[in-house]
Motif scaffolding. Structure first.
Motif, PDB file in Angstrom:
ATOM      1  N   ASP A   1       3.347  14.222   9.419  1.00 52.88           N
ATOM      2  CA  ASP A   1       2.035  14.746   9.808  1.00 52.88           C
ATOM      3  C   ASP A   1       2.179  16.217  10.187  1.00 52.88           C
ATOM      4  O   ASP A   1       2.151  16.597  11.360  1.00 52.88           O
ATOM      5  CB  ASP A   1       1.479  13.928  10.977  1.00 52.88           C
ATOM      6  CG  ASP A   1       0.031  14.304  11.282  1.00 52.88           C
ATOM      7  OD1 ASP A   1      -0.588  14.992  10.445  1.00 52.88           O
ATOM      8  OD2 ASP A   1      -0.473  13.910  12.344  1.00 52.88           O
TER       9      ASP A   1
ATOM     10  N   GLU B   1       0.885  14.368   2.539  1.00 52.92           N
ATOM     11  CA  GLU B   1      -0.184  13.429   2.857  1.00 52.92           C
ATOM     12  C   GLU B   1       0.051  12.080   2.187  1.00 52.92           C
ATOM     13  O   GLU B   1      -0.126  11.023   2.805  1.00 52.92           O
ATOM     14  CB  GLU B   1      -1.527  14.021   2.422  1.00 52.92           C
ATOM     15  CG  GLU B   1      -2.729  13.140   2.758  1.00 52.92           C
ATOM     16  CD  GLU B   1      -2.934  12.968   4.241  1.00 52.92           C
ATOM     17  OE1 GLU B   1      -3.533  11.945   4.634  1.00 52.92           O
ATOM     18  OE2 GLU B   1      -2.492  13.831   5.014  1.00 52.92           O
ATOM     19  N   LYS B   2       0.448  12.110   0.919  1.00 55.38           N
ATOM     20  CA  LYS B   2       0.725  10.862   0.202  1.00 55.38           C
ATOM     21  C   LYS B   2       1.904  10.123   0.821  1.00 55.38           C
ATOM     22  O   LYS B   2       1.874   8.894   0.977  1.00 55.38           O
ATOM     23  CB  LYS B   2       1.007  11.160  -1.269  1.00 55.38           C
ATOM     24  CG  LYS B   2      -0.198  11.648  -2.059  1.00 55.38           C
ATOM     25  CD  LYS B   2      -1.215  10.529  -2.232  1.00 55.38           C
ATOM     26  CE  LYS B   2      -2.362  10.967  -3.138  1.00 55.38           C
ATOM     27  NZ  LYS B   2      -3.402   9.903  -3.270  1.00 55.38           N
ATOM     28  N   GLN B   3       2.937  10.860   1.179  1.00 56.69           N
ATOM     29  CA  GLN B   3       4.090  10.226   1.807  1.00 56.69           C
ATOM     30  C   GLN B   3       3.724   9.616   3.154  1.00 56.69           C
ATOM     31  O   GLN B   3       4.200   8.536   3.514  1.00 56.69           O
ATOM     32  CB  GLN B   3       5.205  11.260   1.995  1.00 56.69           C
ATOM     33  CG  GLN B   3       5.776  11.811   0.699  1.00 56.69           C
ATOM     34  CD  GLN B   3       6.874  12.817   0.945  1.00 56.69           C
ATOM     35  OE1 GLN B   3       7.791  12.589   1.725  1.00 56.69           O
ATOM     36  NE2 GLN B   3       6.787  13.960   0.286  1.00 56.69           N
ATOM     37  N   ARG B   4       2.869  10.311   3.915  1.00 53.25           N
ATOM     38  CA  ARG B   4       2.458   9.799   5.226  1.00 53.25           C
ATOM     39  C   ARG B   4       1.648   8.519   5.082  1.00 53.25           C
ATOM     40  O   ARG B   4       1.826   7.572   5.849  1.00 53.25           O
ATOM     41  CB  ARG B   4       1.649  10.869   5.968  1.00 53.25           C
ATOM     42  CG  ARG B   4       1.353  10.513   7.419  1.00 53.25           C
ATOM     43  CD  ARG B   4       0.789  11.716   8.146  1.00 53.25           C
ATOM     44  NE  ARG B   4      -0.523  12.049   7.654  1.00 53.25           N
ATOM     45  CZ  ARG B   4      -1.663  11.520   8.116  1.00 53.25           C
ATOM     46  NH1 ARG B   4      -1.618  10.621   9.082  1.00 53.25           N
ATOM     47  NH2 ARG B   4      -2.818  11.886   7.631  1.00 53.25           N
ATOM     48  N   GLU B   5       0.746   8.484   4.101  1.00 47.08           N
ATOM     49  CA  GLU B   5      -0.053   7.276   3.873  1.00 47.08           C
ATOM     50  C   GLU B   5       0.844   6.086   3.515  1.00 47.08           C
ATOM     51  O   GLU B   5       0.625   4.969   3.994  1.00 47.08           O
ATOM     52  CB  GLU B   5      -1.065   7.534   2.763  1.00 47.08           C
ATOM     53  CG  GLU B   5      -2.173   8.514   3.153  1.00 47.08           C
ATOM     54  CD  GLU B   5      -3.102   8.813   2.000  1.00 47.08           C
ATOM     55  OE1 GLU B   5      -2.850   8.263   0.888  1.00 47.08           O
ATOM     56  OE2 GLU B   5      -4.063   9.570   2.180  1.00 47.08           O
ATOM     57  N   THR B   6       1.852   6.347   2.683  1.00 50.39           N
ATOM     58  CA  THR B   6       2.773   5.274   2.306  1.00 50.39           C
ATOM     59  C   THR B   6       3.559   4.771   3.512  1.00 50.39           C
ATOM     60  O   THR B   6       3.773   3.560   3.677  1.00 50.39           O
ATOM     61  CB  THR B   6       3.734   5.764   1.222  1.00 50.39           C
ATOM     62  OG1 THR B   6       2.982   6.228   0.089  1.00 50.39           O
ATOM     63  CG2 THR B   6       4.676   4.654   0.775  1.00 50.39           C
TER      64      THR B   6
ATOM     65  N   ALA C   1       5.729   8.436   9.587  1.00 53.99           N
ATOM     66  CA  ALA C   1       4.362   8.935   9.437  1.00 53.99           C
ATOM     67  C   ALA C   1       4.114  10.114  10.366  1.00 53.99           C
ATOM     68  O   ALA C   1       3.480  11.103   9.971  1.00 53.99           O
ATOM     69  CB  ALA C   1       3.368   7.809   9.710  1.00 53.99           C
TER      70      ALA C   1
ATOM     71  N   GLN D   1       2.609   4.825   6.632  1.00 54.16           N
ATOM     72  CA  GLN D   1       1.706   4.048   7.478  1.00 54.16           C
ATOM     73  C   GLN D   1       1.480   2.650   6.914  1.00 54.16           C
ATOM     74  O   GLN D   1       1.390   1.675   7.669  1.00 54.16           O
ATOM     75  CB  GLN D   1       0.374   4.783   7.624  1.00 54.16           C
ATOM     76  CG  GLN D   1       0.451   6.032   8.496  1.00 54.16           C
ATOM     77  CD  GLN D   1      -0.853   6.791   8.544  1.00 54.16           C
ATOM     78  OE1 GLN D   1      -1.683   6.681   7.641  1.00 54.16           O
ATOM     79  NE2 GLN D   1      -1.054   7.562   9.599  1.00 54.16           N
ATOM     80  N   GLU D   2       1.393   2.555   5.591  1.00 54.91           N
ATOM     81  CA  GLU D   2       1.178   1.256   4.967  1.00 54.91           C
ATOM     82  C   GLU D   2       2.338   0.302   5.210  1.00 54.91           C
ATOM     83  O   GLU D   2       2.141  -0.902   5.363  1.00 54.91           O
ATOM     84  CB  GLU D   2       0.935   1.433   3.465  1.00 54.91           C
ATOM     85  CG  GLU D   2      -0.399   2.096   3.138  1.00 54.91           C
ATOM     86  CD  GLU D   2      -0.550   2.373   1.649  1.00 54.91           C
ATOM     87  OE1 GLU D   2       0.428   2.084   0.904  1.00 54.91           O
ATOM     88  OE2 GLU D   2      -1.598   2.882   1.239  1.00 54.91           O
TER      89      GLU D   2
END
Length: 447
Positions: free
Chosen positions: A218, A199-204, A214, A206-207
């Motif tokens: 998921d 989840e943290k990697q996906r948020e990064t 991303a 996306q940023e």
């Protein structure tokens, strides 16, 4: 592909385990447990590449004696449910050498000693001969008390507490990721590991606008097989390899894990192809190719395969091969200095209607009819085309029907005013025909 794994387990007396037995098994030695009066002999164990002990500065000399070290650790605990040791299980990158794997494992052990003041016993294991040959790993056994000059002293409560234990372990996970990435960078590997949650990697991702990464992240974490299922799947893989057939999972957990890995591999392949297509398109455009030509080259790059049917491992090498092939190795010669799509259109029209097609395209290129020589305009025809050409030449001009290209050229060359006048004349003629029909119609007939 480099993967990350770090797990922390405890050796608990309440589970019937001892630090002496755990150490003997992991390093493949014989250790007598003085507290229980049992001998743990694992000297026949194979696959152990290296073992060593790292102790704090000023620790007593017996800290380097494995049997003495862990018997003292057992003796320092008096409760029946005591935790006598803690194990850090590490996955080692297969992309680096054995010396590099040893170095980063030792550095991690030194970090544990410096941070918590504990004794650390390390065993580096080779991959199981029936398992994945990339599965290099290390078992790092640490004491749960600080080791000082007088022996084992205070408990490492910072790791035991529910409030601080998770934070500390997460910090060490980051340390281990950094050590691996440095080693991968030293040997020129592009891949990197990440200790953070999906989840943290996906948020990064996306940023930073990396949509593909991303989407790849998921997903749910991979299901853990467990020792029993893992052993069954290893045997199934070995049998399938011996029989020369495709491996099929034999357990439910194995099927779930296998499907997830296949899906991730397919997604990585798709992502690699997309990136290759983007790079190819950019390179072709910079080289002066049009959008259509660059797009075709990008498609060829995305679908390029090696001779054995597998995708090439090196994207850069594939890029250079595809670009080179699109410029100089294609079976269809590319006209230089002119639009490729226009030249292909000319070839098609020439094939259909001889000089007419070439002349039409020649005009579109900005040349006059006189600039096109008779010999240059007439392409080399096949025998079938010559026969068709001969038949068309025998027909009188007033009786021969115009070809499609001739009619198309005639329409394109007509000015807009002339087309509008002809449309009005046609409408007037149609109206006159309708009037004549009305006059000839018998008024006595019903409509």
């Amino acid at each position: 592909m480099a993967s990350y794994h770090l797990s922390v387990k405890t050796i608990k007396r309440s589970a019937g385990r001892t630090a002496t037995a755990a150490a003997a098994y992991r390093v493949g030695e014989r250790i007598e447990c003085q507290r229980e009066g049992r001998i743990h002999d694992y000297t026949r164990k194979q696959g152990i590449e290296e073992t060593f002990i790292v102790a704090p500065e000023g620790a007593p000399g017996w800290a380097q004696d494995r049997s003495k070290l862990w018997n003292e650790a057992e003796a320092s605990e008096t409760r029946r449910n005591s935790v006598t040791a803690r194990e850090w299980e590490l996955a080692l990158p297969s992309e680096i050498s054995a010396e590099d794997r040893s170095q980063i494992t030792r550095e991690f052990a030194e970090q544990l000693v410096e941070r918590y003041g504990v004794a650390v016993d390390v065993a580096i294991h080779a991959p199981h001969r029936e398992g994945d040959q990339r599965n290099h790993h290390a078992h790092v056994l640490t004491s749960t008390r600080k080791l000082e000059a007088e022996g084992f002293t205070a408990k490492t409560r910072v790791l035991d507490s529910a409030k601080t234990g998770g934070v500390e372990i997460e910090q060490m996970r980051g340390v281990w990721a950094e050590l691996q990435n440095r080693a991968l960078e030293r040997v020129g590997e592009v891949e990197r590991v990440d200790h953070r949650s999906l989840e943290k990697q996906r948020e990064t991702a996306q940023e930073r606008g990396d949509t593909l990464s991303a989407e790849e992240l998921d997903r749910d974490p991979e299901l853990k097989l467990g020792p029993a299922a893992n052993s069954m799947e290893r045997r199934a893989k070995a049998v399938a390899e011996r029989e020369g057939r495709e491996y099929v999972p034999v357990t439910e957990r194995g099927a779930v894990v296998y499907a997830a890995r296949q899906a991730r591999a397919a997604f990585r392949e798709m992502r690699e192809r997309v990136e290759l297509a983007r790079e190819t398109y950019g390179a072709e455009r910079e080289a002066g190719q049009g959008r259509v030509s660059a797009g075709l080259a990008a498609l060829r790059a995305a679908t390029a395969k090696d001779r054995d049917g597998r995708a090439s491992d090196d994207i850069r090498e594939r890029l250079s091969q595809v670009v080179g092939r699109s410029r100089g190795q294609d079976d269809t010669p590319k006209p230089e200095g002119r639009n490729y799509a226009r030249e292909r259109l000319k070839e098609i029209m020439e094939k259909d209607a001889g000089r007419d097609g070439q002349a039409a395209v020649h005009k579109l290129d900005g040349f006059s009819e006189n600039d096109l020589g008779e010999e240059a305009a007439r392409p080399s025809l096949t025998s079938a085309q010559r026969q068709r050409q001969g038949r068309s030449d025998d027909i009188a001009p007033e009786n021969r029907k115009p070809s499609v290209n001739e009619r198309l050229k005639d329409v394109l060359n007509k000015p807009r005013e002339r087309l509008e006048i002809e449309d009005e004349r046609k409408q007037d003629k149609d109206q006159e025909v309708e009037k004549e029909r009305d006059i000839d119609r018998d008024p006595g007939l019903s409509h």
